[in-house]
Scaffold this motif. Structure first.
Motif, short mmCIF file in Angstrom:
data_model
loop_
_atom_site.label_atom_id
_atom_site.label_comp_id
_atom_site.label_asym_id
_atom_site.label_seq_id
_atom_site.Cartn_x
_atom_site.Cartn_y
_atom_site.Cartn_z
N ALA A 16 0.82 -1.22 0.00
CA ALA A 16 0.00 0.00 0.00
C ALA A 16 0.85 1.27 0.00
CB ALA A 16 -0.93 0.00 1.21
N GLY A 18 5.16 3.10 -0.31
CA GLY A 18 6.60 3.04 -0.45
C GLY A 18 7.14 2.02 -1.45
N GLY A 20 6.93 -1.27 -1.57
CA GLY A 20 5.98 -2.31 -2.01
C GLY A 20 5.02 -1.78 -3.06
N ASP A 38 -1.57 -5.82 2.07
CA ASP A 38 -1.12 -4.88 3.12
C ASP A 38 -2.11 -4.96 4.29
OD1 ASP A 38 0.95 -2.19 2.72
OD2 ASP A 38 -0.32 -2.24 4.50
N GLU A 40 -2.90 -2.08 5.69
CA GLU A 40 -3.64 -0.83 5.42
C GLU A 40 -4.52 -1.05 4.20
OE1 GLU A 40 -3.59 2.00 7.17
OE2 GLU A 40 -2.11 1.16 8.57
N ASN A 76 7.96 -8.02 1.55
CA ASN A 76 8.52 -6.67 1.70
C ASN A 76 7.98 -5.93 2.92
OD1 ASN A 76 9.48 -3.90 0.63
ND2 ASN A 76 7.25 -3.69 0.72
N ALA A 77 6.84 -6.37 3.46
CA ALA A 77 6.23 -5.62 4.58
C ALA A 77 7.21 -5.50 5.74
CB ALA A 77 4.96 -6.33 5.04
N ILE A 79 8.11 -3.04 9.62
CA ILE A 79 7.87 -1.93 10.56
C ILE A 79 9.21 -1.60 11.21
CG2 ILE A 79 5.42 -2.38 10.99
CD1 ILE A 79 6.20 -3.99 13.47
N ALA A 128 15.36 -6.81 3.27
CA ALA A 128 16.17 -6.65 4.48
C ALA A 128 16.47 -5.17 4.61
CB ALA A 128 17.43 -7.50 4.38
N LEU A 174 18.78 4.50 2.69
CA LEU A 174 17.70 5.42 3.05
C LEU A 174 16.85 5.75 1.82
CD1 LEU A 174 16.39 7.29 5.19
CD2 LEU A 174 17.92 9.10 4.35
N ILE A 175 15.57 5.37 1.89
CA ILE A 175 14.63 5.58 0.79
C ILE A 175 13.45 6.40 1.32
CG2 ILE A 175 13.23 4.40 -0.97
CD1 ILE A 175 16.22 3.58 -1.04
N MET A 179 7.73 4.98 5.87
CA MET A 179 8.53 4.65 7.05
C MET A 179 9.50 5.78 7.41
SD MET A 179 10.92 1.28 7.66
CE MET A 179 9.58 0.12 7.89
P1 NAD Z 1 6.30 2.08 4.16
O1 NAD Z 1 5.91 2.33 5.57
O2 NAD Z 1 6.08 3.14 3.15
O3 NAD Z 1 5.63 0.73 3.62
C1 NAD Z 1 5.53 -0.40 4.43
C2 NAD Z 1 4.16 -1.01 4.21
O4 NAD Z 1 4.11 -2.24 4.95
C3 NAD Z 1 3.03 -0.12 4.72
O5 NAD Z 1 2.04 0.03 3.72
C4 NAD Z 1 2.49 -0.89 5.92
O6 NAD Z 1 1.09 -0.72 6.12
C5 NAD Z 1 2.83 -2.32 5.52
N1 NAD Z 1 2.84 -3.24 6.66
C6 NAD Z 1 3.32 -3.03 7.90
N2 NAD Z 1 3.11 -4.12 8.66
C7 NAD Z 1 2.50 -5.04 7.87
C8 NAD Z 1 2.04 -6.35 8.07
N3 NAD Z 1 2.14 -6.96 9.27
N4 NAD Z 1 1.46 -7.00 7.03
C9 NAD Z 1 1.32 -6.39 5.83
N5 NAD Z 1 1.73 -5.15 5.58
C10 NAD Z 1 2.31 -4.47 6.59
O7 NAD Z 1 7.86 1.72 4.25
P2 NAD Z 1 8.89 1.17 3.17
O8 NAD Z 1 10.14 1.90 3.42
O9 NAD Z 1 8.31 1.10 1.82
O10 NAD Z 1 9.09 -0.31 3.76
C11 NAD Z 1 9.16 -1.46 2.93
C12 NAD Z 1 10.28 -2.34 3.42
O11 NAD Z 1 11.54 -1.68 3.17
C13 NAD Z 1 10.27 -2.65 4.90
O12 NAD Z 1 10.58 -4.01 5.11
C14 NAD Z 1 11.37 -1.76 5.44
O13 NAD Z 1 11.91 -2.27 6.64
C15 NAD Z 1 12.34 -1.81 4.30
N6 NAD Z 1 13.36 -0.77 4.27
C16 NAD Z 1 13.03 0.54 4.10
C17 NAD Z 1 14.05 1.49 4.05
C18 NAD Z 1 13.74 2.96 3.87
O14 NAD Z 1 14.68 3.78 4.00
N7 NAD Z 1 12.52 3.33 3.59
C19 NAD Z 1 15.38 1.11 4.18
C20 NAD Z 1 15.68 -0.23 4.34
C21 NAD Z 1 14.67 -1.17 4.38
#
Ligand code: NAD
Length: 253
Positions: A16, A18, A20, A38, A40, A76-77, A79, A128, A174-175, A179
């Motif tokens: 939903a 980032g 994913g 998701d 959400e 990919n999900a 927190i 990861a 960092l993206i 999050m």
């Molecule tokens: P984001 O918060 O934009 O997206 C994460 C999504 O996962 C959200 O839509 C959230 O509702 C969903 N989610 C959370 N818990 C869930 C669950 N139990 N079941 C299903 N969906 C769930 O953040 P993002 O940055 O896109 O995160 C995606 C992945 O990338 C994560 O695993 C995060 O740890 C990883 N990551 C992100 C970064 C960054 O800088 N953004 C860096 C390294 C890793």
């Protein structure tokens, strides 16, 4: 149908927002039938908790029932739990972060693999993080969970290789996503957005599509000989000890 994922059925969790969301859209644009899941709710999103065994079984079953099978699972999900110190986290905080970030990918492997075996193979990808490689990119439970994901893909790749199922991880730096939105908002409010990338060789944070492109490669047959790998996609952030070569006039250009 054409495209780099033509004819493939893919599940993407955390779809939903980032990384994913960008990946689900890219996979679909490349010809895959995508089940976007998701916790959400959003347009085109199937409600599922990536850390619940029942829900992961339900997603795989949906792929089988409605689309004839499963080729790709992008677990990919995730927190973050914030940039907490060790003293600010409880065992319950750890349990929830490990449940979503590490048990989630384990469940994806466990339940996607039998479905993929029936198709003659498949690709499982887990998100990861550079936080799973060394300190300085997340809180304690988050970092430990991501280190676990890097190890999980190696063990799973070893165990599933005879069924032609590849298992890889992506380690984003960092993206800008949901999050990390609060970090970007804070930096912008303080007029310090450029500081977010100042230790990165590319001098910037990344965009979700830059991770989605890596996921696409790992999902597609183009990566047919890539297995058990943790692909770092961070602009070079994690290759160096923190040292700004520019400060000392030591960059080539
Ligand atoms: P984001 O918060 O934009 O997206 C994460 C999504 O996962 C959200 O839509 C959230 O509702 C969903 N989610 C959370 N818990 C869930 C669950 N139990 N079941 C299903 N969906 C769930 O953040 P993002 O940055 O896109 O995160 C995606 C992945 O990338 C994560 O695993 C995060 O740890 C990883 N990551 C992100 C970064 C960054 O800088 N953004 C860096 C390294 C890793």
């Amino acid at each position: 149908m054409s495209g780099r994922l033509a004819g493939k059925v893919a599940i993407v969790t955390g779809a939903a927002s980032g990384i994913g969301k960008a990946s689900a859209a890219l996979f679909a644009a490349e010809g895959a039938t995508v089940i976007a899941a998701d916790v959400e709710s959003a347009d085109g999103i199937i409600g599922a908790d990536a850390g619940s065994e029942e829900d992961v079984i339900g997603l795989v079953e949906l792929a089988r029932r409605e689309h004839g099978g499963l080729d790709v699972f992008f677990a990919n999900a995730g927190i973050s739990g914030g940039l907490a110190s060790i003293f600010e986290q409880s065992p319950e905080d750890w349990q929830e972060i490990l449940r979503v970030n590490l048990i989630g990918p384990f469940l994806a492997v466990k339940h996607a693999a039998p479905a993929m075996k029936k198709r003659g193979g498949g690709s499982i990808i887990a998100t990861a993080s550079v936080a799973g490689i060394r300190a300085g990119a997340g809180g304690p439970a988050y970092s430990a969970s991501k280190a676990g994901v890097i190890n999980l893909v190696k063990v799973a790749a070893t165990q599933l290789a005879t069924a032609n199922i590849r298992v890889n991880a992506i380690c984003p730096g960092l993206i800008e996503t949901g999050m990390t939105g609060p970090i970007y908002d804070m930096a912008r409010a303080a007029g310090k957005e450029e500081r977010l990338g100042h230790l990165n060789p590319l001098k910037r944070g990344g965009e979700p599509i830059e991770i989605a492109n890596a996921a696409l490669f790992l999902a597609s047959d183009e990566s047919s000989y890539v297995n058990g790998h943790a692909m770092v996609v961070d602009g070079g952030l994690s290759i160096s000890h923190p040292f700004n070569y520019q400060d000392y006039g030591k960059t080539a250009f």
